[in-house]
Design a protein around this motif. Structure first.
Motif, mmCIF file in Angstrom:
data_model
loop_
_atom_site.group_PDB
_atom_site.id
_atom_site.type_symbol
_atom_site.label_atom_id
_atom_site.label_comp_id
_atom_site.label_asym_id
_atom_site.label_seq_id
_atom_site.Cartn_x
_atom_site.Cartn_y
_atom_site.Cartn_z
ATOM 1 N N SER A 189 14.929 25.368 -9.138
ATOM 2 C CA SER A 189 15.585 26.554 -9.709
ATOM 3 C C SER A 189 16.597 27.139 -8.732
ATOM 4 N N GLN A 190 16.262 27.145 -7.440
ATOM 5 C CA GLN A 190 17.222 27.641 -6.444
ATOM 6 C C GLN A 190 18.442 26.727 -6.376
ATOM 7 N N PHE A 191 18.197 25.412 -6.415
ATOM 8 C CA PHE A 191 19.303 24.455 -6.398
ATOM 9 C C PHE A 191 20.229 24.677 -7.589
ATOM 10 N N SER A 192 19.657 24.795 -8.798
ATOM 11 C CA SER A 192 20.466 24.989 -9.998
ATOM 12 C C SER A 192 21.241 26.296 -9.943
ATOM 13 N N ARG A 193 20.597 27.340 -9.446
ATOM 14 C CA ARG A 193 21.240 28.648 -9.368
ATOM 15 C C ARG A 193 22.430 28.626 -8.395
ATOM 16 N N GLU A 194 22.229 28.046 -7.219
ATOM 17 C CA GLU A 194 23.301 28.014 -6.225
ATOM 18 C C GLU A 194 24.397 27.033 -6.623
ATOM 19 N N TYR A 195 24.026 25.956 -7.267
ATOM 20 C CA TYR A 195 25.015 24.996 -7.764
ATOM 21 C C TYR A 195 25.932 25.673 -8.780
ATOM 22 N N ARG A 196 25.346 26.397 -9.703
ATOM 23 C CA ARG A 196 26.147 27.069 -10.727
ATOM 24 C C ARG A 196 27.062 28.120 -10.101
ATOM 25 N N ARG A 197 26.573 28.795 -9.085
ATOM 26 C CA ARG A 197 27.386 29.821 -8.432
ATOM 27 C C ARG A 197 28.627 29.204 -7.778
ATOM 28 N N LEU A 198 28.490 28.003 -7.208
ATOM 29 C CA LEU A 198 29.625 27.368 -6.537
ATOM 30 C C LEU A 198 30.554 26.667 -7.507
ATOM 31 N N PHE A 199 29.997 25.902 -8.454
ATOM 32 C CA PHE A 199 30.816 25.052 -9.312
ATOM 33 C C PHE A 199 31.068 25.616 -10.705
ATOM 34 N N GLY A 200 30.431 26.743 -11.043
ATOM 35 C CA GLY A 200 30.739 27.401 -12.304
ATOM 36 C C GLY A 200 29.968 26.906 -13.501
ATOM 37 N N ALA A 201 29.031 25.973 -13.305
ATOM 38 C CA ALA A 201 28.232 25.439 -14.409
ATOM 39 C C ALA A 201 26.967 24.814 -13.832
ATOM 40 N N PRO A 202 25.874 24.724 -14.612
ATOM 41 C CA PRO A 202 24.662 24.050 -14.137
ATOM 42 C C PRO A 202 24.962 22.586 -13.831
ATOM 43 N N PRO A 203 24.130 21.933 -13.011
ATOM 44 C CA PRO A 203 24.418 20.556 -12.581
ATOM 45 C C PRO A 203 24.739 19.589 -13.711
ATOM 46 N N ARG A 204 23.875 19.495 -14.727
ATOM 47 C CA ARG A 204 24.094 18.516 -15.779
ATOM 48 C C ARG A 204 25.383 18.782 -16.539
ATOM 49 N N GLN A 205 25.656 20.046 -16.832
ATOM 50 C CA GLN A 205 26.869 20.396 -17.572
ATOM 51 C C GLN A 205 28.116 20.125 -16.737
ATOM 52 N N ASP A 206 28.035 20.433 -15.448
ATOM 53 C CA ASP A 206 29.181 20.207 -14.564
ATOM 54 C C ASP A 206 29.504 18.729 -14.449
ATOM 55 N N VAL A 207 28.485 17.894 -14.270
ATOM 56 C CA VAL A 207 28.704 16.453 -14.130
ATOM 57 C C VAL A 207 29.275 15.871 -15.419
ATOM 58 N N ALA A 208 28.768 16.324 -16.575
ATOM 59 C CA ALA A 208 29.300 15.842 -17.850
ATOM 60 C C ALA A 208 30.772 16.201 -17.994
ATOM 61 N N ARG A 209 31.129 17.388 -17.540
ATOM 62 C CA ARG A 209 32.524 17.828 -17.609
ATOM 63 C C ARG A 209 33.402 16.958 -16.712
ATOM 64 N N LEU A 210 32.927 16.654 -15.519
ATOM 65 C CA LEU A 210 33.705 15.820 -14.600
ATOM 66 C C LEU A 210 33.840 14.393 -15.120
ATOM 67 N N GLN B 65 27.925 20.067 -2.395
ATOM 68 C CA GLN B 65 28.960 19.070 -2.634
ATOM 69 C C GLN B 65 28.384 17.654 -2.584
ATOM 70 N N GLU B 66 27.453 17.408 -1.652
ATOM 71 C CA GLU B 66 26.837 16.082 -1.573
ATOM 72 C C GLU B 66 25.954 15.839 -2.792
ATOM 73 N N ALA B 67 25.245 16.858 -3.258
ATOM 74 C CA ALA B 67 24.430 16.708 -4.455
ATOM 75 C C ALA B 67 25.312 16.372 -5.654
ATOM 76 N N ARG B 68 26.453 17.022 -5.738
ATOM 77 C CA ARG B 68 27.390 16.727 -6.830
ATOM 78 C C ARG B 68 27.857 15.281 -6.768
ATOM 79 N N ARG B 69 28.145 14.804 -5.562
ATOM 80 C CA ARG B 69 28.585 13.413 -5.408
ATOM 81 C C ARG B 69 27.486 12.442 -5.822
ATOM 82 N N LEU B 70 26.248 12.738 -5.436
ATOM 83 C CA LEU B 70 25.135 11.857 -5.779
ATOM 84 C C LEU B 70 24.956 11.753 -7.294
ATOM 85 N N MET B 71 25.115 12.876 -7.987
ATOM 86 C CA MET B 71 24.958 12.849 -9.440
ATOM 87 C C MET B 71 26.125 12.147 -10.111
ATOM 88 N N LEU B 72 27.331 12.384 -9.600
ATOM 89 C CA LEU B 72 28.519 11.838 -10.236
ATOM 90 C C LEU B 72 28.699 10.355 -9.932
#
Length: 298
Positions: A267-288, A241-248
């Motif tokens: 790779s572990q970060f991207s994998r676990e991020y996608r598992r929680l938020f439903g999309a890879p980091p860059r795609q999730d942030v663009a959606r938000l 969640q903090e990583a998401r905030r930093l990117m957004l």
């Protein structure tokens, strides 16, 4: 009902646009959304959430509750929840007042009241019918924003009244357990605070258990029973969640954000991020970024 309408007017007056607005009162936040939002994982602090307009669903594991202008949400300890606004529009936005619980004040009120802790099997996440006296007190508290010069003297008194009304309400025994040193709820609450303080570092369950005053096995069992997560799963959600905030909010890259919250493997970060938020980091942030209300958690 008149007080709920008045609360909506005050919130609407002090929040422009969708999102969470902190106020000069440390324990009070105001939230507005002009459209329904997507389900968003977040850690909710122990708090009272009063909706003045609209409705919202929050879930922990398989347990889900809906609250609206006729019901309030009480979160007794910090919990990892998934929340989304389900009723909001530009003409009738979702409007909510969030008041954080101060366990020190709760403990002081318990001493003043002189009551014992009653046995009760109550959920740490619950929805209850609105209490007119509670809404009246919330209105008076938020209305202080119109007179900032009165906040220092009056806000602590009204916050204390609100906590007293919660303490003598249908969930009072739960709050008494949270505020009582040595209870399992109080110990788990301390463990949560310890994890939140150093979520970006390596933690040992033994150290967290010692800080909470529990054995590692007892901490594991009670922590999972209350939060539906293990302590390490809880830490992982805080990191993501903090990583998401930093990117957004700060424009950090996925690699920078992952490293900042304690991940050494991209790779572990991207994998676990996608598992929680439903999309890879860059795609999730663009959606938000294309739908700002989607990222609103409270």
């Amino acid at each position: 009902m008149d007080n709920v309408v008045e609360l909506a007017r005050i919130i609407d007056r002090h929040v422009s646009g969708s999102g969470i607005c902190t106020t000069i009162m440390p324990h009070v936040s105001l939230i507005r959304a002009d459209q329904p939002s997507m389900p968003t994982p977040a850690v909710y602090e122990a708090s009272l959430c009063l909706i003045a307009q609209g409705s919202k669903r929050v879930s922990i594991g398989e347990h889900s509750v809906v609250y609206d202008a006729a019901h309030y949400l009480l979160v007794s300890v910090d919990l990892p929840l998934v929340g989304h606004v389900i009723d909001a529009s530009p003409d009738a936005p979702y409007l909510c007042c969030k008041i954080d619980l101060d366990t020190a004040i709760l403990a002081d009120l318990m001493v003043a009241e002189g009551s014992r802790i009653a046995d009760a099997d109550l959920p740490v996440l619950g929805v209850y019918p609105n209490d007119p006296d509670l809404i009246d007190a919330a209105c008076r508290l938020v209305r202080l924003l119109d007179r900032p010069d009165t906040i220092h003297a009056l806000a602590p008194l009204i916050e204390r009244e609100i906590l007293y009304r919660l303490l003598v309400g249908p969930h009072g025994s739960m709050l008494r357990r949270v505020a009582t040193a040595g209870s399992h709820l109080n110990q788990v609450s301390r463990a949560i605070a310890a994890i939140r303080r150093r979520f970006d570092d390596q933690i040992r369950i033994e150290d967290v258990a010692a800080e909470a005053g529990m054995s590692p096995s007892s901490l594991y069992a009670h922590f999972k029973a209350i939060t539906r997560m293990t302590p390490l799963e809880f830490q992982k959600q805080l990191r993501l969640q903090e990583a998401r905030r930093l990117m957004l909010a700060d424009g950090a890259t996925a690699g920078t954000a992952g490293y900042a919250v304690g991940y050494e493997s991209p790779s572990q970060f991207s994998r676990e991020y996608r598992r929680l938020f439903g999309a890879p980091p860059r795609q999730d942030v663009a959606r938000l970024q294309s739908a700002p209300a989607a990222g609103m958690a409270l």
